[in-house]
Design a protein around this motif. Structure first.
Motif, PDB file in Angstrom:
ATOM      1  N   VAL A 295      50.202  29.837  34.291  1.00 56.84           N
ATOM      2  CA  VAL A 295      50.916  30.776  34.200  1.00 56.84           C
ATOM      3  C   VAL A 295      49.561  31.307  33.802  1.00 56.84           C
ATOM      4  N   TYR A 296      48.933  30.855  33.289  1.00 50.30           N
ATOM      5  CA  TYR A 296      47.631  31.877  31.972  1.00 50.30           C
ATOM      6  C   TYR A 296      47.133  32.543  33.307  1.00 50.30           C
ATOM      7  N   ARG A 297      46.755  31.799  34.917  1.00 51.92           N
ATOM      8  CA  ARG A 297      45.397  32.223  35.579  1.00 51.92           C
ATOM      9  C   ARG A 297      46.263  33.096  36.261  1.00 51.92           C
ATOM     10  N   GLU A 298      47.214  33.278  36.089  1.00 47.26           N
ATOM     11  CA  GLU A 298      48.736  34.689  37.429  1.00 47.26           C
ATOM     12  C   GLU A 298      48.806  35.469  35.734  1.00 47.26           C
ATOM     13  N   LEU A 303      41.656  40.262  34.200  1.00 51.48           N
ATOM     14  CA  LEU A 303      41.330  40.497  32.567  1.00 51.48           C
ATOM     15  C   LEU A 303      39.572  40.312  32.191  1.00 51.48           C
ATOM     16  N   PRO A 304      39.030  40.754  31.462  1.00 47.31           N
ATOM     17  CA  PRO A 304      37.711  40.144  31.110  1.00 47.31           C
ATOM     18  C   PRO A 304      37.867  38.177  30.381  1.00 47.31           C
ATOM     19  N   THR A 305      36.409  37.522  30.584  1.00 43.44           N
ATOM     20  CA  THR A 305      36.402  36.739  30.603  1.00 43.44           C
ATOM     21  C   THR A 305      37.032  36.854  28.364  1.00 43.44           C
ATOM     22  N   PHE A 306      37.417  35.845  27.754  1.00 43.95           N
ATOM     23  CA  PHE A 306      37.874  35.383  26.441  1.00 43.95           C
ATOM     24  C   PHE A 306      36.838  33.929  25.928  1.00 43.95           C
TER      25      PHE A 306
END
Length: 333
Positions: A295-298, A303-306
């Motif tokens: 879910v996170y990847r989708e 978005l930028p890397t956190f």
């Protein structure tokens, strides 16, 4: 002999919550929806959120905005100290929720008339429900993010002891509800994606729990620079020392022990629990971690890397030993 906080407590309840016992009786563990976002009944109301949307903003206002369980109270403590040039007397004499009152609660920050300038206020609202006047003002927002894996663990524990929240059910059920946004204040993904659009504006600072954890001194300097309030090394050192996890845990004005069990039942675990990053690895199973990652990847594509993205290569323990639910670090109303 009375401590310095004693005279303040009745006045706090009268002003901010009107009647604490009456408030406690209204906590049903049920949610209502406002423009599609779930809110706990009793702490919030459609009217209180509508008031925030239409409130007036002053150019020197400072807002701390977070998704729940992302270190809100840590940032309140830091800002309370910065605004007093490192002097800890304010954080030792006034409860944390009085220093940076919540915007969207019933009898919220915008209804209080006795706030000193600059006003320090807290909010969990997604960007589409936030005060419209802010976006045409010079008021400042500090948005604090946190690894959502740690957020979900923290929120699960918090749901066990907070009177206004639904029982979280099993960890699996709660994780599914979190991923679908069926928790208070809705989707974590929508929340951070909404606010991150403000990046690059001079009155918006995005900072993370992880950055504070890794370099509190440097993070405090960054916040001071954003606020236009540079501090000398002695004052800066005092801010860092008094906002450290151990100091907050020992401070009755910041550890929420002043709240009654009907609002917050700390008999089942202290609010300030561990104050660490990556504790999710002690709670997620491999299957839960994989489901979350999908879910996170989708959701976060493009978005930028956190800061938490670079440390998530490590897998959780295949069979973590279950631990009794405890309260999370600094809580939210």
């Amino acid at each position: 002999m009375d401590g310095p906080a004693e005279p303040r407590i009745p006045a706090l309840w009268d002003t901010q919550e009107n009647n604490i016992s009456e408030l406690s009786q209204k906590l049903s563990g049920e949610y209502f929806r406002y423009k599609g976002i779930p809110f706990p009944v009793g702490i919030y109301s459609p009217e209180s959120i509508r008031m925030v949307e239409n409130a007036d903003v002053q150019d020197d206002d400072i807002f701390i905005i977070t998704y729940p369980k992302s270190g809100t109270n840590w940032m309140i403590e830091i800002l309370s100290l910065i605004l007093k040039d490192g002097d800890p007397s304010w954080i030792h004499s006034v409860p944390i929720w009085k220093r940076a009152p919540w915007c969207e609660t019933i009898m919220g920050a915008f209804s209080l008339s006795d706030q000193p300038s600059p006003r320090l206020m807290s909010s969990h609202l997604p960007i589409q429900l936030f005060t419209k006047a802010f976006f045409n003002s010079k008021a400042k927002v500090i948005y604090m993010g946190r690894n959502p894996r740690d957020v979900v663990v923290s929120l699960y524990h918090y749901s066990k002891i907070a009177g206004q929240l639904k029982d979280p059910g099993t960890p699996d059920q709660f994780l599914q509800n979190f991923l679908k946004g069926e928790v208070q204040f809705g989707s974590w993904f929508d929340h951070i994606k909404g606010w991150i659009r403000m990046q690059g504006k001079e009155n918006f600072l995005f900072i993370t729990y992880e950055e504070l954890q890794q370099d509190l001194h440097g993070s405090v300097k960054r916040v001071c620079q954003f606020l236009g309030r540079p501090l000398g090394e002695e004052a800066l050192g005092s801010v860092v020392a008094h906002s450290a996890f151990g100091a907050m845990k020992a401070n009755a004005m910041s550890n929420f022990t002043l709240l009654p069990p009907s609002l917050l039942d700390q008999r089942h675990g202290a609010f300030l629990r561990k104050g660490v990053c990556g504790d999710w690895k002690n709670h997620f199973t491999v299957a839960q971690s994989e489901a979350f990652d999908r879910v996170y990847r989708e959701q976060m594509r493009g978005l930028p890397t956190f800061p938490w993205d670079v440390s998530e290569d490590a897998s959780p323990d295949p069979d973590p030993s279950p631990s009794p639910p405890e309260a999370s670090e600094p809580p939210n109303p």
